[in-house]
Scaffold this motif. Sequence first.
Motif, PDB file in Angstrom:
ATOM      1  N   PHE A 179       0.864  -1.187   0.000  1.00 55.39           N
ATOM      2  CA  PHE A 179       0.000   0.000   0.000  1.00 55.39           C
ATOM      3  C   PHE A 179       0.894   1.229   0.000  1.00 55.39           C
ATOM      4  O   PHE A 179       2.138   1.114   0.012  1.00 55.39           O
ATOM      5  N   CYS A 180       0.296   2.393  -0.019  1.00 49.50           N
ATOM      6  CA  CYS A 180       1.072   3.635  -0.144  1.00 49.50           C
ATOM      7  C   CYS A 180       1.582   4.110   1.207  1.00 49.50           C
ATOM      8  O   CYS A 180       1.074   5.076   1.793  1.00 49.50           O
ATOM      9  N   ASP A 181       2.575   3.430   1.705  1.00 49.83           N
ATOM     10  CA  ASP A 181       3.285   3.864   2.894  1.00 49.83           C
ATOM     11  C   ASP A 181       4.182   5.054   2.531  1.00 49.83           C
ATOM     12  O   ASP A 181       4.728   5.115   1.424  1.00 49.83           O
ATOM     13  N   HIS A 182       4.340   5.994   3.443  1.00 47.50           N
ATOM     14  CA  HIS A 182       5.062   7.232   3.135  1.00 47.50           C
ATOM     15  C   HIS A 182       6.474   6.969   2.617  1.00 47.50           C
ATOM     16  O   HIS A 182       6.867   7.457   1.557  1.00 47.50           O
ATOM     17  N   LEU A 183       7.240   6.187   3.351  1.00 48.22           N
ATOM     18  CA  LEU A 183       8.630   5.967   2.964  1.00 48.22           C
ATOM     19  C   LEU A 183       8.731   5.207   1.641  1.00 48.22           C
ATOM     20  O   LEU A 183       9.604   5.500   0.817  1.00 48.22           O
ATOM     21  N   ALA A 184       7.846   4.245   1.416  1.00 41.25           N
ATOM     22  CA  ALA A 184       7.869   3.488   0.164  1.00 41.25           C
ATOM     23  C   ALA A 184       7.562   4.393  -1.024  1.00 41.25           C
ATOM     24  O   ALA A 184       8.163   4.254  -2.096  1.00 41.25           O
ATOM     25  N   VAL A 185       6.629   5.334  -0.864  1.00 39.38           N
ATOM     26  CA  VAL A 185       6.299   6.265  -1.946  1.00 39.38           C
ATOM     27  C   VAL A 185       7.452   7.226  -2.189  1.00 39.38           C
ATOM     28  O   VAL A 185       7.806   7.518  -3.338  1.00 39.38           O
ATOM     29  N   VAL A 186       8.081   7.723  -1.130  1.00 40.75           N
ATOM     30  CA  VAL A 186       9.226   8.631  -1.281  1.00 40.75           C
ATOM     31  C   VAL A 186      10.366   7.924  -1.997  1.00 40.75           C
ATOM     32  O   VAL A 186      11.051   8.514  -2.842  1.00 40.75           O
ATOM     33  N   GLN A 187      10.579   6.646  -1.679  1.00 44.28           N
ATOM     34  CA  GLN A 187      11.649   5.895  -2.349  1.00 44.28           C
ATOM     35  C   GLN A 187      11.346   5.650  -3.817  1.00 44.28           C
ATOM     36  O   GLN A 187      12.246   5.305  -4.583  1.00 44.28           O
ATOM     37  N   ALA A 188      10.079   5.817  -4.227  1.00 45.90           N
ATOM     38  CA  ALA A 188       9.720   5.681  -5.641  1.00 45.90           C
ATOM     39  C   ALA A 188       9.956   6.957  -6.424  1.00 45.90           C
ATOM     40  O   ALA A 188       9.816   6.975  -7.650  1.00 45.90           O
ATOM     41  N   ALA A 189      10.315   8.058  -5.725  1.00 39.93           N
ATOM     42  CA  ALA A 189      10.545   9.335  -6.395  1.00 39.93           C
ATOM     43  C   ALA A 189      11.895   9.344  -7.099  1.00 39.93           C
ATOM     44  O   ALA A 189      12.757   8.482  -6.870  1.00 39.93           O
ATOM     45  N   CYS A 190      12.083  10.310  -7.981  1.00 41.73           N
ATOM     46  CA  CYS A 190      13.363  10.484  -8.655  1.00 41.73           C
ATOM     47  C   CYS A 190      14.410  10.957  -7.652  1.00 41.73           C
ATOM     48  O   CYS A 190      14.085  11.592  -6.648  1.00 41.73           O
ATOM     49  N   GLN A 191      15.648  10.665  -7.921  1.00 39.94           N
ATOM     50  CA  GLN A 191      16.722  11.018  -7.001  1.00 39.94           C
ATOM     51  C   GLN A 191      16.907  12.529  -6.948  1.00 39.94           C
ATOM     52  O   GLN A 191      17.247  13.160  -7.942  1.00 39.94           O
ATOM     53  N   ASN A 192      16.697  13.097  -5.773  1.00 37.00           N
ATOM     54  CA  ASN A 192      16.970  14.517  -5.553  1.00 37.00           C
ATOM     55  C   ASN A 192      17.019  14.780  -4.058  1.00 37.00           C
ATOM     56  O   ASN A 192      16.651  13.945  -3.238  1.00 37.00           O
ATOM     57  N   SER A 193      17.462  15.964  -3.698  1.00 39.60           N
ATOM     58  CA  SER A 193      17.619  16.307  -2.290  1.00 39.60           C
ATOM     59  C   SER A 193      16.269  16.384  -1.575  1.00 39.60           C
ATOM     60  O   SER A 193      16.180  16.123  -0.377  1.00 39.60           O
ATOM     61  N   SER A 194      15.209  16.735  -2.307  1.00 40.02           N
ATOM     62  CA  SER A 194      13.892  16.826  -1.680  1.00 40.02           C
ATOM     63  C   SER A 194      13.426  15.460  -1.184  1.00 40.02           C
ATOM     64  O   SER A 194      12.832  15.338  -0.119  1.00 40.02           O
ATOM     65  N   ALA A 195      13.706  14.419  -1.981  1.00 41.04           N
ATOM     66  CA  ALA A 195      13.323  13.073  -1.563  1.00 41.04           C
ATOM     67  C   ALA A 195      14.109  12.648  -0.329  1.00 41.04           C
ATOM     68  O   ALA A 195      13.565  12.003   0.577  1.00 41.04           O
ATOM     69  N   ASP A 196      15.402  13.007  -0.278  1.00 45.10           N
ATOM     70  CA  ASP A 196      16.206  12.693   0.903  1.00 45.10           C
ATOM     71  C   ASP A 196      15.656  13.409   2.132  1.00 45.10           C
ATOM     72  O   ASP A 196      15.587  12.832   3.226  1.00 45.10           O
ATOM     73  N   PHE A 197      15.231  14.652   1.950  1.00 48.22           N
ATOM     74  CA  PHE A 197      14.643  15.390   3.068  1.00 48.22           C
ATOM     75  C   PHE A 197      13.336  14.749   3.510  1.00 48.22           C
ATOM     76  O   PHE A 197      13.041  14.688   4.706  1.00 48.22           O
ATOM     77  N   GLN A 198      12.540  14.250   2.555  1.00 50.37           N
ATOM     78  CA  GLN A 198      11.285  13.598   2.893  1.00 50.37           C
ATOM     79  C   GLN A 198      11.518  12.341   3.723  1.00 50.37           C
ATOM     80  O   GLN A 198      10.771  12.052   4.660  1.00 50.37           O
ATOM     81  N   THR A 199      12.564  11.582   3.373  1.00 53.28           N
ATOM     82  CA  THR A 199      12.900  10.393   4.165  1.00 53.28           C
ATOM     83  C   THR A 199      13.232  10.783   5.592  1.00 53.28           C
ATOM     84  O   THR A 199      12.762  10.171   6.553  1.00 53.28           O
ATOM     85  N   PHE A 200      14.051  11.828   5.727  1.00 49.78           N
ATOM     86  CA  PHE A 200      14.420  12.321   7.066  1.00 49.78           C
ATOM     87  C   PHE A 200      13.194  12.826   7.816  1.00 49.78           C
ATOM     88  O   PHE A 200      13.006  12.541   9.000  1.00 49.78           O
ATOM     89  N   LEU A 201      12.325  13.572   7.125  1.00 55.71           N
ATOM     90  CA  LEU A 201      11.130  14.120   7.751  1.00 55.71           C
ATOM     91  C   LEU A 201      10.208  13.004   8.229  1.00 55.71           C
ATOM     92  O   LEU A 201       9.657  13.059   9.340  1.00 55.71           O
ATOM     93  N   GLY A 202      10.036  11.983   7.387  1.00 59.20           N
ATOM     94  CA  GLY A 202       9.162  10.879   7.766  1.00 59.20           C
ATOM     95  C   GLY A 202       9.642  10.170   9.021  1.00 59.20           C
ATOM     96  O   GLY A 202       8.861   9.869   9.926  1.00 59.20           O
ATOM     97  N   PHE A 203      10.955   9.872   9.083  1.00 56.98           N
ATOM     98  CA  PHE A 203      11.489   9.208  10.260  1.00 56.98           C
ATOM     99  C   PHE A 203      11.396  10.093  11.497  1.00 56.98           C
ATOM    100  O   PHE A 203      11.116   9.623  12.604  1.00 56.98           O
ATOM    101  N   THR A 204      11.634  11.398  11.331  1.00 56.37           N
ATOM    102  CA  THR A 204      11.570  12.316  12.467  1.00 56.37           C
ATOM    103  C   THR A 204      10.167  12.356  13.063  1.00 56.37           C
ATOM    104  O   THR A 204       9.987  12.237  14.281  1.00 56.37           O
ATOM    105  N   ILE A 205       9.164  12.513  12.193  1.00 53.92           N
ATOM    106  CA  ILE A 205       7.781  12.544  12.674  1.00 53.92           C
ATOM    107  C   ILE A 205       7.419  11.212  13.320  1.00 53.92           C
ATOM    108  O   ILE A 205       6.778  11.175  14.384  1.00 53.92           O
ATOM    109  N   ALA A 206       7.840  10.110  12.697  1.00 50.68           N
ATOM    110  CA  ALA A 206       7.519   8.793  13.237  1.00 50.68           C
ATOM    111  C   ALA A 206       8.118   8.603  14.629  1.00 50.68           C
ATOM    112  O   ALA A 206       7.456   8.073  15.537  1.00 50.68           O
ATOM    113  N   MET A 207       9.348   9.039  14.813  1.00 51.56           N
ATOM    114  CA  MET A 207       9.992   8.891  16.110  1.00 51.56           C
ATOM    115  C   MET A 207       9.320   9.753  17.173  1.00 51.56           C
ATOM    116  O   MET A 207       9.110   9.318  18.311  1.00 51.56           O
ATOM    117  N   ILE A 208       8.943  10.980  16.809  1.00 47.64           N
ATOM    118  CA  ILE A 208       8.309  11.879  17.778  1.00 47.64           C
ATOM    119  C   ILE A 208       6.958  11.341  18.218  1.00 47.64           C
ATOM    120  O   ILE A 208       6.657  11.258  19.411  1.00 47.64           O
TER     121      ILE A 208
END
Length: 316
Positions: A179-208
């Motif tokens: 299903f459309c899990d946040h990290l799985a969808v972000v990993q489907a994006a094209c390689q760029n710094s925004s996608a890397d930031f999204q990965t970091f953002l997702g983990f940060t929110i998840a941990m908090i």
Amino acid sequence: MENCSFTGPVQYFFIIGFPNLQDHQFPLFCVFLVFYLLILACNLTIIMAVVFDPKLHKPMYFFLTNLSVLDILLTTTTMPKMLAMFLVNSRLISALGCFLQMYCFHGLVVTETFLLVVMSYDRYEAICNPLHYAARMTKRGNVQLAAGAWLSALLVPIPAVVQSSQLVYSETPRVYHCFCDHLAVVQAACQNSSADFQTFLGFTIAMIVSFVPLLLVSVSYVQIILSILRISSKDGRSKAFSTCSSHLIVVSTYYSSIAMAYLSYRADMPLDVHVTSNVVFAILTPLVNPLIYTLRNKEVKSAVKKIVILKIHRCY
């Protein structure tokens, strides 16, 4: 992540499912259909027991009903599309549907963490402040606590979902998940710094949203255990502990599944392990929660028996 030259708006995502189990779609359909039906049946039984039995019209069971409604919504967010994928190979999902599913799934997961905090607070008041329990846990206050858990949690995923929808994707991105899990969808994006930031953002929110509620639950149970230990009689200690043991097991199951899903992402494991750990997290607690409360709580068990007997009598 993919390298791509496509710059137009993405229309559809392609859900892969279990990469190494593509030849076993029908058995997967049967297994997940059984899980889904069990989740619906068990949680609906809990709701009916609380609604129709006046003995269960207490704050603890009001919050339990909220948890059962939440578990039904959580699995219904993901399961129907998964079942269609396994049965008829329906793997395309619209971009709007994908991001809506992402928002609902993560919002409901956060709601569950907040509801577990509210339920631990209810047990804290019942055991540590029994003389003031009725005055503090009023119907209006209970509704406000439950509504606060639902509304505040549903606001948490908005930044991550909105920003992930603005990433650059290929024409039909491949999501290595069921299903459309946040990290799985972000990993489907094209390689760029925004996608890397999204990965970091997702983990940060998840941990908090995972560990701050866990800290609050832990503090509540430290106070509860200390209060139980101060009870002089053995029967009193046993009765006090039995009122919160079910919730403690639910909390332990929930956070154990979160930890398993987190470790599977961080560790260098096969892709199927990543997908399986997240799918287990999505279906484990909705399935286990009603079973724990039914098997370990005498009042709920008695109410469920009455419902079953009533249905049998109506059939005959």
